[in-house]
Design a protein around this motif. Sequence first.
Motif, PDB file in Angstrom:
ATOM      1  N   VAL A  80       0.839  -1.194   0.000  1.00  0.00           N
ATOM      2  CA  VAL A  80       0.000   0.000   0.000  1.00  0.00           C
ATOM      3  C   VAL A  80       0.883   1.257   0.000  1.00  0.00           C
ATOM      4  N   LYS A  81       0.735   2.055  -1.072  1.00  0.00           N
ATOM      5  CA  LYS A  81       1.454   3.326  -1.196  1.00  0.00           C
ATOM      6  C   LYS A  81       0.500   4.508  -1.288  1.00  0.00           C
ATOM      7  N   ASN A  82      -0.703   4.270  -1.753  1.00  0.00           N
ATOM      8  CA  ASN A  82      -1.702   5.305  -1.956  1.00  0.00           C
ATOM      9  C   ASN A  82      -2.052   5.972  -0.621  1.00  0.00           C
ATOM     10  N   PRO A  83      -1.926   7.312  -0.526  1.00  0.00           N
ATOM     11  CA  PRO A  83      -2.169   8.009   0.747  1.00  0.00           C
ATOM     12  C   PRO A  83      -3.561   7.765   1.344  1.00  0.00           C
ATOM     13  N   GLU A  84      -4.591   7.729   0.504  1.00  0.00           N
ATOM     14  CA  GLU A  84      -5.939   7.493   1.023  1.00  0.00           C
ATOM     15  C   GLU A  84      -6.075   6.087   1.576  1.00  0.00           C
ATOM     16  N   ALA A  91      -6.757   4.638   5.429  1.00  0.00           N
ATOM     17  CA  ALA A  91      -7.760   3.619   5.754  1.00  0.00           C
ATOM     18  C   ALA A  91      -7.135   2.452   6.522  1.00  0.00           C
ATOM     19  N   VAL A  92      -5.910   2.068   6.146  1.00  0.00           N
ATOM     20  CA  VAL A  92      -5.211   0.990   6.865  1.00  0.00           C
ATOM     21  C   VAL A  92      -4.927   1.441   8.300  1.00  0.00           C
ATOM     22  N   ALA A  93      -4.447   2.669   8.471  1.00  0.00           N
ATOM     23  CA  ALA A  93      -4.183   3.182   9.817  1.00  0.00           C
ATOM     24  C   ALA A  93      -5.459   3.213  10.647  1.00  0.00           C
ATOM     25  N   SER A  94      -6.558   3.568  10.032  1.00  0.00           N
ATOM     26  CA  SER A  94      -7.848   3.563  10.722  1.00  0.00           C
ATOM     27  C   SER A  94      -8.210   2.150  11.162  1.00  0.00           C
ATOM     28  N   ALA A  95      -7.991   1.178  10.285  1.00  0.00           N
ATOM     29  CA  ALA A  95      -8.261  -0.223  10.623  1.00  0.00           C
ATOM     30  C   ALA A  95      -7.330  -0.721  11.728  1.00  0.00           C
ATOM     31  N   CYS A  96      -6.180  -0.039  11.890  1.00  0.00           N
ATOM     32  CA  CYS A  96      -5.225  -0.359  12.956  1.00  0.00           C
ATOM     33  C   CYS A  96      -5.503   0.496  14.192  1.00  0.00           C
ATOM     34  N   PHE A  97      -6.739   0.882  14.345  1.00  0.00           N
ATOM     35  CA  PHE A  97      -7.177   1.668  15.494  1.00  0.00           C
ATOM     36  C   PHE A  97      -6.374   2.964  15.643  1.00  0.00           C
ATOM     37  N   ASP A  98      -6.197   3.620  14.480  1.00  0.00           N
ATOM     38  CA  ASP A  98      -5.585   4.954  14.392  1.00  0.00           C
ATOM     39  C   ASP A  98      -4.159   5.032  14.938  1.00  0.00           C
ATOM     40  N   GLN A  99      -3.361   4.014  14.653  1.00  0.00           N
ATOM     41  CA  GLN A  99      -1.940   4.073  15.003  1.00  0.00           C
ATOM     42  C   GLN A  99      -1.254   4.969  13.968  1.00  0.00           C
ATOM     43  N   ASP A 100      -0.842   6.149  14.396  1.00  0.00           N
ATOM     44  CA  ASP A 100      -0.304   7.176  13.496  1.00  0.00           C
ATOM     45  C   ASP A 100       0.876   6.709  12.662  1.00  0.00           C
ATOM     46  N   ILE A 130       3.151   0.488   3.267  1.00  0.00           N
ATOM     47  CA  ILE A 130       2.594  -0.467   4.234  1.00  0.00           C
ATOM     48  C   ILE A 130       2.433  -1.807   3.522  1.00  0.00           C
ATOM     49  N   VAL A 131       2.822  -2.880   4.208  1.00  0.00           N
ATOM     50  CA  VAL A 131       2.579  -4.224   3.702  1.00  0.00           C
ATOM     51  C   VAL A 131       1.530  -4.866   4.598  1.00  0.00           C
ATOM     52  N   VAL A 132       0.498  -5.418   3.984  1.00  0.00           N
ATOM     53  CA  VAL A 132      -0.510  -6.187   4.700  1.00  0.00           C
ATOM     54  C   VAL A 132      -0.322  -7.644   4.276  1.00  0.00           C
ATOM     55  N   ALA A 133       0.046  -8.473   5.249  1.00  0.00           N
ATOM     56  CA  ALA A 133       0.352  -9.879   4.988  1.00  0.00           C
ATOM     57  C   ALA A 133      -0.839 -10.745   5.382  1.00  0.00           C
ATOM     58  N   CYS A 134      -1.280 -11.574   4.447  1.00  0.00           N
ATOM     59  CA  CYS A 134      -2.491 -12.377   4.636  1.00  0.00           C
ATOM     60  C   CYS A 134      -2.220 -13.867   4.414  1.00  0.00           C
ATOM     61  N   GLN A 142     -11.705  -7.189   9.351  1.00  0.00           N
ATOM     62  CA  GLN A 142     -12.814  -6.829   8.467  1.00  0.00           C
ATOM     63  C   GLN A 142     -12.610  -5.446   7.858  1.00  0.00           C
ATOM     64  N   GLU A 143     -12.155  -4.490   8.651  1.00  0.00           N
ATOM     65  CA  GLU A 143     -11.922  -3.142   8.113  1.00  0.00           C
ATOM     66  C   GLU A 143     -10.804  -3.151   7.074  1.00  0.00           C
ATOM     67  N   LEU A 144      -9.752  -3.925   7.324  1.00  0.00           N
ATOM     68  CA  LEU A 144      -8.665  -4.026   6.340  1.00  0.00           C
ATOM     69  C   LEU A 144      -9.173  -4.648   5.042  1.00  0.00           C
ATOM     70  N   GLN A 145      -9.934  -5.732   5.167  1.00  0.00           N
ATOM     71  CA  GLN A 145     -10.459  -6.391   3.970  1.00  0.00           C
ATOM     72  C   GLN A 145     -11.337  -5.439   3.172  1.00  0.00           C
ATOM     73  N   LYS A 146     -12.164  -4.683   3.853  1.00  0.00           N
ATOM     74  CA  LYS A 146     -13.054  -3.736   3.171  1.00  0.00           C
ATOM     75  C   LYS A 146     -12.259  -2.613   2.512  1.00  0.00           C
ATOM     76  N   ALA A 147     -11.323  -2.014   3.255  1.00  0.00           N
ATOM     77  CA  ALA A 147     -10.568  -0.862   2.746  1.00  0.00           C
ATOM     78  C   ALA A 147      -9.725  -1.217   1.529  1.00  0.00           C
ATOM     79  N   LEU A 148      -9.117  -2.405   1.548  1.00  0.00           N
ATOM     80  CA  LEU A 148      -8.212  -2.804   0.456  1.00  0.00           C
ATOM     81  C   LEU A 148      -8.866  -3.756  -0.539  1.00  0.00           C
ATOM     82  N   LYS A 149     -10.163  -4.021  -0.337  1.00  0.00           N
ATOM     83  CA  LYS A 149     -10.899  -4.947  -1.213  1.00  0.00           C
ATOM     84  C   LYS A 149     -10.205  -6.321  -1.265  1.00  0.00           C
ATOM     85  N   ILE A 150      -9.819  -6.787  -0.086  1.00  0.00           N
ATOM     86  CA  ILE A 150      -9.174  -8.091   0.049  1.00  0.00           C
ATOM     87  C   ILE A 150     -10.266  -9.154   0.041  1.00  0.00           C
TER      88      ILE A 150
END
Length: 172
Positions: free
Chosen positions: A51-55, A59-68, A76-80, A130-138
């Motif tokens: 993930v490089k796109n600022p928006e 969304a990923v940070a939001s899914a991480c409970f707003d960890q700045d 950001i790498v999301v490993a699944c 669930q928020e990560l899956q929704k935000a990144l269309k996983i």
Amino acid sequence: MENIYDLIKQRRSVRNFKPDSVDDAVLKRILEAALWAPSAGNTQARMFYLVKNPELKKAVASACFDQDHVELAPVIVVACTDVEAMRALYGKRGTTLYGICDVSAAVENLLLAAWSEGLGSCWVGNFSEQELQKALKIPKRFLPVAVVPLGYPAEIPPSPARKSFDESVVIL
């Protein structure tokens, strides 16, 4: 090549990044190191979202409970884990253990490879799948296991305290 033992001991969890972008060739080397991690039955049933796109980073940070520090990292790498593939081969144990272990091994390779490239990272496990899956269309078949912000460290934290060998190892 740097001594692997030194690399392991020097690596730190970095939460403060420079805004500098990370070259795609460096990212590819790091992710290839992750792909070389062992996996149960050599299934390689994992997927990585870069993930490089600022928006999307927001969304990923939001899914991480707003960890700045997640949003502020250049990448950001999301490993699944592929839960369907693991379930088909190993049943419940494949989805509750083997798939998690496989992704964890890959993430450790990624962390060490990133450090060897001069990049900082931090293994983030506190997030809403669930928020990560929704935000990144996983797709539902891929369950997020770890979020790893990557970037050049603005500062390197001191070495954390460690338990001694005798406190952590039982020799039988």
